[in-house]
Design a protein around this motif. Structure first.
Motif, PDB file in Angstrom:
ATOM      1  N   GLN A 153      35.553 -78.088  18.166  1.00 47.66           N
ATOM      2  CA  GLN A 153      36.921 -77.593  18.397  1.00 47.66           C
ATOM      3  C   GLN A 153      36.914 -76.168  18.923  1.00 47.66           C
ATOM      4  OE1 GLN A 153      39.973 -78.672  15.416  1.00 47.66           O
ATOM      5  NE2 GLN A 153      38.301 -79.613  14.293  1.00 47.66           N
ATOM      6  N   VAL A 188      39.030 -78.193  23.662  1.00 50.61           N
ATOM      7  CA  VAL A 188      40.315 -77.728  23.127  1.00 50.61           C
ATOM      8  C   VAL A 188      41.016 -76.806  24.121  1.00 50.61           C
ATOM      9  CG1 VAL A 188      41.437 -76.431  21.281  1.00 50.61           C
ATOM     10  CG2 VAL A 188      39.636 -78.048  20.722  1.00 50.61           C
ATOM     11  N   SER A 202      43.344 -85.118  23.270  1.00 52.93           N
ATOM     12  CA  SER A 202      43.144 -84.745  21.860  1.00 52.93           C
ATOM     13  C   SER A 202      42.710 -85.957  21.032  1.00 52.93           C
ATOM     14  CB  SER A 202      44.397 -84.085  21.279  1.00 52.93           C
ATOM     15  OG  SER A 202      45.393 -85.045  20.995  1.00 52.93           O
TER      16      SER A 202
END
Lengths: 281, 292
Positions: free
Chosen positions: B229, B250, B270
């Motif tokens: 992330q 991300v 996502s």
């Protein structure tokens, strides 16, 4: 005798090399902080001087004065403090209440519900952020303290930590109080909460740190600089005064120092809150 | 204990309402959104949302060059930074835990500092330290006759600055986790091995490392969830550049959603990220089970 002496020298050699490795590592880990601190007290002419100086020649506070006077750094500081404090207080209340229910009440579907919540911990934050942004937009909560704070209050990690803590507290206290006729809210307030103190403090500090350092959500939801928190103000500083290193380093110090002070005084809690179910296998 | 409904609601409803609105429903909404085309005009008129089936996913997986690049960058950071963080944390923990070591609390606090420090603030300093022309690092290198590269603006070195920053930040907490685990390895086992003539290195590899396996698994999973992330470090240090050589997944999602307002497409990326995290974690857990 000779052998003993040799051993002693060997040991000294080990101790010396051990400490040299550790001190070199410590220097690397702390170099950016020393550089930041040193630069923040330098005059603008000294900042870019080669060879660089570690101890400022003309020690000055002008960077900090400019930071708070010319550039409005007080406002984001105030925002960060308010947001972190409100987040911590609400989080701890909401999560401790829920944890008590999960730990000490029997209700249908309790364990299943808890497993679902734990499962969501694998989901990256960015998955929720897009729909939550649209919801906030619809509710008109973009650029508001509520919009920044609200989504972070209920935390599965915190509920889990509190539940683990509560499961170590014997049910006898609760049973005894019930027999004495105390209501659930009374039991929670005067028996459970005082016992939870160390867990509350540990998670409170953890949540404060998380809120203070949080970046992506404020970046998404606070587009107006009246609602900027410190990290956002830093990116703005970097954008507008990129080459004024003295100023940006003093800004970085202002963001870092409060947590360093908090850490110094509450080390043991920091380390506790980190062990969330971690190494207990 | 049987509980009455009123007190149950009192305790549970604040958290459940918040978790529903900001966690469970958004996850469901993200799944739904990932099958739709939702642009900026949907903010005003929800009628413009159109169902597109799995088009977003096929686009991401088969045609999106930028996604491929971001995935590659993120994986590079993961496969280099994760073993490095684990190895350095373990080594430092062993050194600090040694009976011969003095000032162990100084080291513990010093190594932990990067972890509690705001990423944006430390990235700001590293950005200057790594600056090709005015940075301290190239100055120090020039003292020993090395002409340092333009770390942040060179396509080949930029990703290593990101790796360095995440490792630097990741060492402290994991060193402390390893220290706690090391203190639970019984001395008697190590002493027995020493009597049997095992060298310090053999004892470390054959006894300490296997006994630390649960901690290593925990640390690896936490690190991989975090590193997959990756966002703040490239956002601040390189802005994803040069030529997207440091754009993370991300970051790509952030740009798609909040710069170009492709909410449906960003949601689909996502979801892909979620599956990657899920799959990699499972593989890591399976590896541990195979090992034991």
């Amino acid at each position: 005798m000779k052998k003993n002496l040799l051993r002693q020298w060997q040991k000294r050699g080990t101790v010396l090399s051990l400490h040299s490795v550790l001190f070199v590592a410590l220097f690397i880990m702390c170099l950016p902080f020393l550089w930041m601190l040193s630069t923040s007290f330098k005059t603008s002419s000294e900042v870019l001087k080669f060879p660089p100086t570690w101890i400022p020649h003309d020690f000055t506070f002008e960077n900090y004065v400019e930071l708070f006077k010319a550039i409005d750094f007080i406002h984001p500081f105030y925002n960060s403090v308010i947001i972190a404090l409100v987040s911590v207080i609400l989080s701890v209340i909401v999560c401790s209440l829920a944890a008590y229910a999960f730990a000490k009440f029997n209700f249908k579907g309790r364990d299943k519900l808890f497993m679902v919540l734990l499962g969501t911990m694998m989901v990256p934050g960015v998955v929720m952020q897009i729909p939550t942004f649209l919801l906030m937009k619809a509710l008109g909560l973009i650029n508001s303290y509520t919009g920044i704070i609200l989504p972070g209050i209920a935390s599965v990690g915190m509920i889990f930590f509190f539940r683990q803590f509560l499961s170590t507290i014997s049910n006898d206290y609760i049973e005894a109080a019930r027999i004495d006729g105390a209501g659930e809210i009374r039991i929670f307030w005067s028996i459970i909460l005082p016992m939870m103190r160390p867990a509350l403090v540990a998670q409170g500090i953890f949540a404060f740190t998380a809120s203070w350092n949080s970046f992506m959500w404020p970046l998404i939801i606070a587009t107006d600089d009246r609602f900027y928190t410190l990290p956002l103000a830093l990116t703005q500083l970097d954008g507008q005064h990129a080459s004024n290193y003295g100023l940006s380093m003093s800004g970085a110090i202002v963001v870092i120092i409060p947590l360093v002070i908090l850490f110094m005084f509450t080390q043991k809690y920091f380390l506790n809150s980190m062990n969330i179910g971690g190494v207990k296998e | 204990m049987k509980t009455n409904l009123r007190s149950l609601l009192f305790f549970l409803s604040p958290a459940l309402i918040l978790l529903s609105v900001f966690l469970l429903i958004p996850i469901g909404a993200a799944v739904y959104m990932s099958f739709n085309k939702i642009g900026v005009e949907a903010l005003i008129d929800p009628q413009t949302i159109s169902f597109v089936g799995i088009t977003n996913y096929t686009q991401i997986i088969f045609h999106d060059e930028l996604f491929r690049k971001a995935l590659l960058n993120t994986v590079i950071v993961l496969v280099i930074a994760m073993p490095l963080t684990v190895a350095l944390s373990l080594s430092l923990a062993v050194l600090i835990n040694s009976k011969l070591t003095k000032f162990s609390s100084l080291f513990r606090v010093g190594f932990y500092l990067p972890a509690i420090s705001n990423t944006i603030a430390v990235a700001l300093v590293w950005k200057w330290l790594l600056n090709g022309d005015y940075g301290l690092i190239n100055y120090l290198l020039s003292l020993v006759g090395i002409n340092g590269p333009q770390w942040l603006t060179n396509e080949h070195t930029a990703i290593f600055t990101i790796i360095m920053l995440v490792v630097w930040k990741g060492i402290g907490p994991n060193t402390i986790l390893y220290m706690a685990a090391l203190s639970s390895v019984p001395d008697s086992v190590k002493e027995a091995a020493e009597i049997d003539g095992a060298s310090a290195w053999q004892r470390f590899i054959k006894i300490t490392v296997p006994m630390l396996a649960p901690t290593t698994t925990y640390i690896s999973i936490m690190l991989l969830i975090g590193y997959l992330q990756l966002f703040e470090e490239p956002f601040m240090l390189t802005g994803g550049g040069p030529v997207n050589s440091t754009t993370s997944i991300v970051m790509l999602i952030y740009n798609e959603a909040f710069k170009y307002f492709n909410f449906g497409y960003a949601s689909a990326i996502s979801m892909v990220l979620f599956f990657i995290i899920f799959a990699v974690s499972l593989i890591r857990i399976k590896l541990t089970k195979l090992g034991s």
